[in-house]
Design a protein around this motif. Structure first.
Motif, PDB file in Angstrom:
ATOM      1  N   THR A   5       0.760  -1.032  -0.100  1.00 39.04           N
ATOM      2  CA  THR A   5       0.097   0.039  -0.034  1.00 39.04           C
ATOM      3  C   THR A   5       0.751   1.213   0.134  1.00 39.04           C
ATOM      4  O   THR A   5       0.744   2.205  -0.667  1.00 39.04           O
ATOM      5  CB  THR A   5      -0.886  -0.054   1.244  1.00 39.04           C
ATOM      6  OG1 THR A   5      -1.628  -1.067   1.211  1.00 39.04           O
ATOM      7  CG2 THR A   5      -1.751   1.264   1.213  1.00 39.04           C
ATOM      8  N   THR A   6       2.009   1.374   0.817  1.00 38.63           N
ATOM      9  CA  THR A   6       2.803   2.472   0.895  1.00 38.63           C
ATOM     10  C   THR A   6       3.410   2.574  -0.529  1.00 38.63           C
ATOM     11  O   THR A   6       3.743   3.692  -1.155  1.00 38.63           O
ATOM     12  CB  THR A   6       3.804   2.329   1.839  1.00 38.63           C
ATOM     13  OG1 THR A   6       4.781   1.280   1.656  1.00 38.63           O
ATOM     14  CG2 THR A   6       3.359   2.037   3.301  1.00 38.63           C
ATOM     15  N   GLU A   7       3.957   1.411  -1.310  1.00 38.17           N
ATOM     16  CA  GLU A   7       4.557   1.618  -2.311  1.00 38.17           C
ATOM     17  C   GLU A   7       3.708   2.074  -3.479  1.00 38.17           C
ATOM     18  O   GLU A   7       4.165   2.810  -4.327  1.00 38.17           O
ATOM     19  CB  GLU A   7       5.104   0.237  -2.808  1.00 38.17           C
ATOM     20  CG  GLU A   7       6.315  -0.116  -1.972  1.00 38.17           C
ATOM     21  CD  GLU A   7       7.120  -1.278  -2.571  1.00 38.17           C
ATOM     22  OE1 GLU A   7       8.158  -1.427  -2.396  1.00 38.17           O
ATOM     23  OE2 GLU A   7       6.405  -2.310  -3.046  1.00 38.17           O
ATOM     24  N   MET A   8       2.383   1.351  -3.588  1.00 36.92           N
ATOM     25  CA  MET A   8       1.652   1.802  -4.540  1.00 36.92           C
ATOM     26  C   MET A   8       1.076   3.400  -4.586  1.00 36.92           C
ATOM     27  O   MET A   8       1.018   3.969  -5.453  1.00 36.92           O
ATOM     28  CB  MET A   8       0.467   1.025  -4.772  1.00 36.92           C
ATOM     29  CG  MET A   8       0.728  -0.402  -5.113  1.00 36.92           C
ATOM     30  SD  MET A   8       1.206  -0.727  -6.620  1.00 36.92           S
ATOM     31  CE  MET A   8      -0.564  -0.879  -7.354  1.00 36.92           C
ATOM     32  N   SER A   9       1.106   3.632  -3.239  1.00 35.23           N
ATOM     33  CA  SER A   9       0.785   5.100  -2.944  1.00 35.23           C
ATOM     34  C   SER A   9       1.869   6.129  -3.405  1.00 35.23           C
ATOM     35  O   SER A   9       1.459   7.119  -3.939  1.00 35.23           O
ATOM     36  CB  SER A   9       0.333   5.341  -1.489  1.00 35.23           C
ATOM     37  OG  SER A   9      -0.814   4.628  -1.066  1.00 35.23           O
ATOM     38  N   GLY A  10       3.144   5.490  -3.241  1.00 30.97           N
ATOM     39  CA  GLY A  10       4.318   6.237  -3.680  1.00 30.97           C
ATOM     40  C   GLY A  10       4.322   6.585  -5.188  1.00 30.97           C
ATOM     41  O   GLY A  10       4.623   7.780  -5.464  1.00 30.97           O
ATOM     42  N   PHE A  11       4.011   5.646  -5.792  1.00 29.43           N
ATOM     43  CA  PHE A  11       3.961   5.727  -7.309  1.00 29.43           C
ATOM     44  C   PHE A  11       2.752   6.681  -7.752  1.00 29.43           C
ATOM     45  O   PHE A  11       2.856   7.414  -8.589  1.00 29.43           O
ATOM     46  CB  PHE A  11       3.577   4.470  -8.014  1.00 29.43           C
ATOM     47  CG  PHE A  11       4.863   3.298  -8.265  1.00 29.43           C
ATOM     48  CD1 PHE A  11       5.727   4.036  -9.225  1.00 29.43           C
ATOM     49  CD2 PHE A  11       5.262   2.312  -7.655  1.00 29.43           C
ATOM     50  CE1 PHE A  11       6.975   3.242  -9.332  1.00 29.43           C
ATOM     51  CE2 PHE A  11       6.235   1.514  -7.819  1.00 29.43           C
ATOM     52  CZ  PHE A  11       7.036   1.970  -8.660  1.00 29.43           C
ATOM     53  N   ALA A  12       1.825   6.600  -6.937  1.00 27.46           N
ATOM     54  CA  ALA A  12       0.627   7.284  -7.475  1.00 27.46           C
ATOM     55  C   ALA A  12       0.674   8.722  -7.133  1.00 27.46           C
ATOM     56  O   ALA A  12       0.448   9.652  -7.910  1.00 27.46           O
ATOM     57  CB  ALA A  12      -0.817   6.878  -6.683  1.00 27.46           C
ATOM     58  N   VAL A  13       1.206   8.882  -5.992  1.00 25.63           N
ATOM     59  CA  VAL A  13       1.662  10.451  -5.760  1.00 25.63           C
ATOM     60  C   VAL A  13       2.394  11.146  -6.594  1.00 25.63           C
ATOM     61  O   VAL A  13       2.501  12.384  -6.724  1.00 25.63           O
ATOM     62  CB  VAL A  13       2.029  10.400  -4.112  1.00 25.63           C
ATOM     63  CG1 VAL A  13       2.783  11.812  -3.727  1.00 25.63           C
ATOM     64  CG2 VAL A  13       1.053  10.096  -3.094  1.00 25.63           C
TER      65      VAL A  13
END
Length: 215
Positions: A53-61
Motif C-alpha cells: 500500500t505504501t509503495e503503490m501510493s508512492g507511485f500514485a503520488v
C-alpha cells in the motif's frame, strides 16, 4: 513424466515480453501501451498488504513526475481484478490517494512467470517486488528486485530513469551517485589521436580514460 518447461528470466537488453491482460483500466496489450513511451512495470506481492500500500501510493503520488518523463506506470500482482478494484477503492477512501495507473490481474501467474517475478525461494504464490524499466523501443534497460519484506525507494527509481534518459540523449555515462545537474562521464577515447585531442579539451580530466563534463 513430462518435464516442466522452464521460462528464462528476461535480461537487460532483451525485448520486453509482450502480453495481453485485464487491468483496472480495462484490457491492455503491453506492446501497444509501451509504444512511444517508457514504461515502468512493477509487481507487488498482494493487494491489501501494508508495504504494498505504501509503495503503490508512492507511485500514485508522484505519477505526474513520471508523466513529465514520458513514462507510463503499470502495476501487477497475483490477484483478481475484483481484489484490485476493491483495494484501489479502499486506499482512496482511507487516504485520498487514487492508484491512477493500470494494475494487471495475474491470477494465472502467466505475466509473473514471463518476467521472472516468481522466485520460489522467496515465495511460489506471490510476486517479489520487481521493477522493469522499458524504453520506447520495448527494450528492458534496467531491472530491480526486492524481497517481500523490503519496500522500494521512489527517489532511486526516478533517479535511474532520469539517468537512462540522460545517457540516451547525450551519449554519456553516469558516475556513482549521479543526479541531474551533476557532471557526466564522456566515453573514453578509442584512438591515440582522440586521446591527444582530449588532453587539449576543457573536460575535467581525472585521467585520459576518465573525463567529466557539464551538460
Amino acid at each position: 513424466m513430462e518435464e516442466e518447461k522452464v521460462t528464462q528470466m528476461p535480461r537487460i537488453g532483451d525485448m520486453a515480453p509482450d502480453f495481453k491482460a485485464n487491468t483496472t483500466y480495462g484490457p491492455i496489450q503491453f506492446s501497444e501501451y509501451n509504444k512511444g513511451s517508457w514504461v515502468i512495470l512493477f509487481s507487488h506481492p498482494a493487494d491489501f498488504t501494508p508495504v504494498c500500500t505504501t509503495e503503490m501510493s508512492g507511485f500514485a503520488v508522484r505519477h505526474n513526475e513520471f508523466k513529465e518523463l514520458n513514462t507510463k506506470l503499470m502495476g501487477l500482482s497475483i490477484d483478481s481484478i475484483h481484489s484490485h478494484v476493491a483495494w484501489v477503492n479502499n486506499v482512496k477512501k482511507n487516504t485520498g490517494v487514487l492508484f491512477d495507473f493500470p494494475i494487471v490481474e495475474d491470477i494465472s501467474m502467466n505475466v509473473s512467470k514471463l518476467y521472472g517475478m516468481l522466485q520460489p525461494n522467496e515465495s511460489e504464490t506471490a510476486a517479489v517486488r520487481a521493477v522493469f524499466f522499458i524504453d520506447p523501443e520495448g527494450k528492458i534497460r534496467l531491472m530491480m528486485y526486492y524481497p517481500l519484506n523490503v519496500g522500494r525507494n521512489m527517489d532511486e527509481i526516478i533517479r535511474v530513469l532520469k539517468a537512462l534518459q540522460t545517457s540516451d540523449k547525450h551519449g554519456v555515462a553516469l558516475p556513482l551517485d549521479w543526479k541531474p545537474g551533476d557532471k557526466v562521464i564522456v566515453p573514453p577515447p578509442k584512438t591515440v589521436e582522440a586521446m591527444e585531442e582530449r588532453e587539449k579539451s576543457s573536460y575535467e580530466m581525472v585521467d585520459f580514460y576518465l573525463a567529466k563534463k557539464d551538460l
